[in-house]
Scaffold this motif. Structure first.
Motif, PDB file in Angstrom:
ATOM      1  N   LEU A   5       0.756  -1.239   0.092  1.00 24.31           N
ATOM      2  CA  LEU A   5      -0.161   0.059  -0.013  1.00 24.31           C
ATOM      3  C   LEU A   5       0.936   1.469   0.008  1.00 24.31           C
ATOM      4  CD1 LEU A   5      -2.800   1.331   0.295  1.00 24.31           C
ATOM      5  CD2 LEU A   5      -2.500   1.082   2.769  1.00 24.31           C
ATOM      6  N   THR A  53       2.220   1.790  -3.399  1.00 21.66           N
ATOM      7  CA  THR A  53       1.075   2.350  -4.436  1.00 21.66           C
ATOM      8  C   THR A  53       0.957   3.824  -4.119  1.00 21.66           C
ATOM      9  OG1 THR A  53      -0.047   0.203  -4.028  1.00 21.66           O
ATOM     10  CG2 THR A  53      -1.173   1.962  -5.172  1.00 21.66           C
ATOM     11  N   ARG A  54       1.027   4.121  -3.130  1.00 20.42           N
ATOM     12  CA  ARG A  54       0.633   5.675  -2.560  1.00 20.42           C
ATOM     13  C   ARG A  54       1.899   6.312  -3.091  1.00 20.42           C
ATOM     14  NH1 ARG A  54      -2.332   6.170   3.113  1.00 20.42           N
ATOM     15  NH2 ARG A  54      -4.352   5.240   2.308  1.00 20.42           N
ATOM     16  N   HIS A  72       4.167   5.790  -5.407  1.00 26.66           N
ATOM     17  CA  HIS A  72       3.976   5.682  -6.664  1.00 26.66           C
ATOM     18  C   HIS A  72       3.212   6.995  -7.323  1.00 26.66           C
ATOM     19  CE1 HIS A  72       3.942   4.429 -10.965  1.00 26.66           C
ATOM     20  NE2 HIS A  72       2.511   4.594 -10.920  1.00 26.66           N
ATOM     21  N   ALA A  73       1.822   7.041  -6.741  1.00 30.03           N
ATOM     22  CA  ALA A  73       1.178   8.095  -6.945  1.00 30.03           C
ATOM     23  C   ALA A  73       1.318   9.522  -6.544  1.00 30.03           C
ATOM     24  CB  ALA A  73      -0.362   7.759  -6.168  1.00 30.03           C
ATOM     25  N   ALA A  74       2.089   9.642  -5.287  1.00 32.57           N
ATOM     26  CA  ALA A  74       2.691  10.865  -4.834  1.00 32.57           C
ATOM     27  C   ALA A  74       3.845  11.459  -5.809  1.00 32.57           C
ATOM     28  CB  ALA A  74       3.156  10.811  -3.512  1.00 32.57           C
ATOM     29  N   GLU A 124       3.012  12.574  -9.171  1.00 25.73           N
ATOM     30  CA  GLU A 124       2.432  14.026  -9.232  1.00 25.73           C
ATOM     31  C   GLU A 124       3.491  14.923  -9.527  1.00 25.73           C
ATOM     32  OE1 GLU A 124       0.160  14.159  -5.516  1.00 25.73           O
ATOM     33  OE2 GLU A 124      -1.102  15.722  -6.009  1.00 25.73           O
ATOM     34  N   VAL A 130       0.723  12.230   2.160  1.00 29.81           N
ATOM     35  CA  VAL A 130      -0.678  12.545   2.427  1.00 29.81           C
ATOM     36  C   VAL A 130      -0.839  13.678   3.400  1.00 29.81           C
ATOM     37  CG1 VAL A 130      -2.636  11.445   3.724  1.00 29.81           C
ATOM     38  CG2 VAL A 130      -1.015  10.119   2.328  1.00 29.81           C
TER      39      VAL A 130
END
Lengths: 148, 178
Positions: free
Chosen positions: A67, A70-71, A73-75, A78, A107
């Motif tokens: 998890l 994954t996060r 990767h997203a961050a 961006e 986050v």
């Protein structure tokens, strides 16, 4: 318990049957149907449940790690870099933050995370990594390599 | 909770509508990118149990590009459930019947088969051309980058520009180009 002879040790049956079974029934208390009331069925299911919980402890760590990745990767996408560049750049800059901390920053502290991603990009650019060749050098970053 | 935090919360969890122009794009590679937005995988707050997926509006699905001769080679399988009910339809035939189906199936297959997949698919809106209903168009606030730029065809370039383009070779008058 003190056994004065081997004979007495062999005769000893351990704790009372009631208390021995009660330990198992306590673990099986939340099962449904005969699995919680009949000892021979309960013990089988308790063994199985304990095996699951042992395996689950390792799986939980793996799941959390997946998890976080994954996060992250997203961050990092961006801010235009990949997760590998982020890790590589931070490691080379001797900023030793783990996945959980980086994810928390991404986050809850997005601007701090942005600064970290810019540092990572600048460091990898400065070290001449192939995968960041197409990206521009970020402004306002001063590194030791520039000072000389 | 202050009004700033309240709006921050709203901004973080609001559903965003994205636009994707599928013109000249590979549907199977595009699906991998669209999936990220449908499932919310591009957000740092992603969690499989939190409802953070966005809407994606795909336009120009009629103009998708399949690689090589996949229009003729790729078969779509269907079974009616009865004996001998299997059928294989070629991609070009499927596309002729329904220009949104290949894109739809590509996105559906790119996602893992779980309970969430059907709900994620409900947030995908595919249109064969640029005619999108006004009530959908007014929601859109972001455009997803295309995988690769749409190439300009020779017949789309104005003839004057073609005529003025510097020539490297001057062919003789009686030369026949093959």
């Amino acid at each position: 318990m003190v056994f004065q002879s081997l004979m007495l040790l062999a005769r000893n049956k351990g704790p009372d049957e009631f208390w021995r079974k009660r330990k198992i029934f306590r673990i099986a208390a939340h099962f449904i149907g005969r699995r919680r009331n009949c000892y021979s069925i309960a013990i089988r299911n308790v063994h199985r449940a304990l095996v699951y919980s042992s395996k689950g402890r390792a799986l939980k760590k793996a799941d959390m790690r997946a998890l976080w990745e994954t996060r992250l990767h997203a961050a990092s996408e961006e801010h235009g870099i990949s997760r590998y560049i982020l890790h590589e750049g931070l490691m080379r800059s001797n900023i030793l933050l783990n996945r959980k901390t980086l994810m928390d920053l991404a986050v809850w502290e997005p601007r701090t995370f942005k600064a970290l991603s810019i540092i990572a990009l600048a460091r990898t650019k400065q070290d001449g990594l192939n995968s960041v060749q197409h990206l521009d050098m970020p402004d306002g970053i001063i590194t030791r390599g520039m000072l000389k | 909770m202050s009004i700033i935090q309240r709006s921050q919360q709203w901004g973080t969890f609001a559903r965003i509508w994205h636009l994707y122009d599928a013109k000249w794009q590979d549907p199977y590679l595009s699906a991998e990118r669209i999936k990220m937005y449908l499932m919310g995988l591009y957000k740092p707050i992603y969690h499989p149990l939190n409802d953070c997926g966005d809407h994606v509006v795909v336009i120009n699905s009629y103009d998708i590009a399949l690689r090589g001769d996949e229009w003729r080679r790729r078969a779509y399988f269907h079974h009616t459930g009865y004996h001998g009910g299997a059928s294989w339809t070629m991609a070009w035939e499927v596309h002729k019947k329904n220009p949104t189906m290949i894109m739809n199936k590509a996105v559906y297959k790119s996602m893992k088969g779980n309970l969430q997949r059907r709900y994620s698919m409900q947030r995908l809106h595919i249109f064969k051309d640029e005619n999108v209903p006004e009530n959908i168009m007014q929601n859109i606030s972001n455009q997803i980058k295309q995988l690769r730029p749409v190439p300009l065809r020779l017949d789309e370039i104005p003839p004057q520009e073609v005529a003025e383009f510097p020539k490297l070779v001057k062919y003789p008058e009686n030369y026949i180009a093959q």
